[in-house]
Design a protein around this motif. Structure first.
Motif, mmCIF file in Angstrom:
data_model
loop_
_atom_site.group_PDB
_atom_site.id
_atom_site.type_symbol
_atom_site.label_atom_id
_atom_site.label_comp_id
_atom_site.label_asym_id
_atom_site.label_seq_id
_atom_site.Cartn_x
_atom_site.Cartn_y
_atom_site.Cartn_z
ATOM 1 N N HIS A 145 -73.318 66.529 22.424
ATOM 2 C CA HIS A 145 -74.478 67.234 21.878
ATOM 3 C C HIS A 145 -74.770 66.602 20.519
ATOM 4 O O HIS A 145 -75.346 67.395 19.620
ATOM 5 N N THR A 162 -79.911 75.922 26.138
ATOM 6 C CA THR A 162 -81.101 75.878 25.442
ATOM 7 C C THR A 162 -80.691 76.119 24.013
ATOM 8 O O THR A 162 -81.808 76.165 23.363
ATOM 9 N N ARG A 176 -76.107 72.139 30.736
ATOM 10 C CA ARG A 176 -77.469 72.199 29.837
ATOM 11 C C ARG A 176 -77.531 73.562 29.466
ATOM 12 O O ARG A 176 -77.356 74.528 29.850
#
Length: 361
Positions: A286, A181, A179
């Motif tokens: 992604h 940001t 994960r």
């Protein structure tokens, strides 16, 4: 069983890449099935000569030049203890383990290096290397089973004389992306991920950046990875007038790698040859599509042309396709969604099961 992998590098080596990830993933799968695994590889700074990581024993000795003979000699002298099966990882050159052990030997080949020998080792050295890979190795391992990562590599091995029925294709898997940001860059951003060596042809990505900047002067290129071709690439960027827009990140950890992939608009994979192209799936996680050469081999299987990325035939087409993707938001978004879906279609668990089945049977 006690299984010995002979591989010239490990993932902690600054020059390690996708093939080393594959080896260690397969080793981890064997550990989970109750086997003992040792990986013999070259020494490098910052790593002990002998250690156990996640159940896998790493024994490091020799340099990247003499690792082949050193490993074979240690196997002959039983320095690794009792070994039941050897996986000889042939990255261009074999470890000649067939000459020093009566145990079963499985040959792991990511891709055939026909095009790379004259690029990395021009002249006699390259010709000798190709002779060993194309003539000596297929005959030395004529009774061994082979594992390779793509049907393209399987076909090339049959061209060298390896019986098709002795070759099993076990694709790379994809790990769940950590994960992050980081959001997509507000300005156009290209990314290249891999070892900095001549046959990766990172210069072509720099050429693509030059073309993109004619329309988008704030565009940048992230080069992620390290290698002995680093200074030549820096000089190339300076000569092209884009050194201020090319960021050399060097060897980065997994989280930082995925941050850079998530930040990019397009991943460029200009490599001369790829057995599979593990980085394609990492970028796809992604929604970052990849432009690569169709002639690279495994890229024709890791990328679905015009569905999860773009495959091109030459340098001019690579530049044109990168420019087109940067300029066309809907097209880039569509390919990004396809890249995400494609990345979910391969798992390491499935690959580990197939690989273990080859060794156990």
């Amino acid at each position: 069983m006690h299984i010995l992998f002979c591989n010239w590098r490990d993932t902690r080596n600054p020059e390690g890449g996708g093939s080393e990830v594959y080896v260690e993933k397969m080793a981890a799968g064997l550990i989970d099935r109750g086997h003992r695994v040792t990986i013999a590889c070259a020494r490098h700074a910052g790593a002990p000569d002998d250690e156990v990581v996640d159940g896998i024993r790493f024994v490091r000795c020799g340099s990247k030049l003499d690792i082949y003979l050193t490993t074979a000699a240690r196997l002959l002298l039983r320095r690794y203890g009792r070994v039941d099966l050897v996986v000889d990882v042939q990255n261009g050159l074999p470890f000649f383990t067939r000459l020093v052990t009566r145990r079963r030997v499985v040959v792991l080949v990511h891709h055939v290096h026909r095009e790379q020998w004259p690029v990395v080792y021009p002249g006699l050295t390259g010709r000798v290397g190709w002779w060993i890979e194309s003539f000596v190795a297929p005959r030395l391992y004529s009774r061994s089973r082979y594992v390779t990562v793509s049907e393209a590599s399987q076909y090339e091995l049959t061209e060298l004389g390896v019986d098709r029925e002795r070759i099993t294709v076990v694709h790379n898997g994809n790990s769940p992306a950590p994960r992050v940001t980081v959001k997509r860059s507000a300005s156009p951003r290209l990314c290249v991920l891999g070892r900095l060596v001549p046959h990766k042809q990172v210069e072509h990505a720099i050429d693509a950046l030059v073309a993109v900047r004619r329309r988008y002067p704030d565009a940048e290129l992230d080069i992620v990875g390290s290698g002995w071709w680093d200074e030549e690439l820096r000089a190339y960027a300076r000569a092209a007038g884009v050194s201020n827009a090319v960021i050399f990140h060097g060897f980065v950890d997994d989280v930082r790698k995925h941050e850079l992939l998530a930040h990019a608009w397009v991943m460029v994979l200009p490599s001369l040859k790829e057995g599979w192209g593990l980085v394609v799936g990492e970028a796809g996680a992604h929604r970052t599509p990849t432009v690569a050469y169709s002639t690279a081999g495994g890229t024709t299987e890791s990328i679905d042309h015009k569905e999860s990325g773009v495959l091109v035939d030459d340098h001019a087409a690579l530049i044109a396709s990168v420019c087109e993707l940067i300029a066309d938001d809907p097209w880039r978004t569509l390919l990004g969604e396809g890249a995400l879906a494609k990345s979910h279609s391969f798992s390491w668990a499935s690959s580990q099961e197939q690989f273990a089945h080859v060794l156990e049977t």
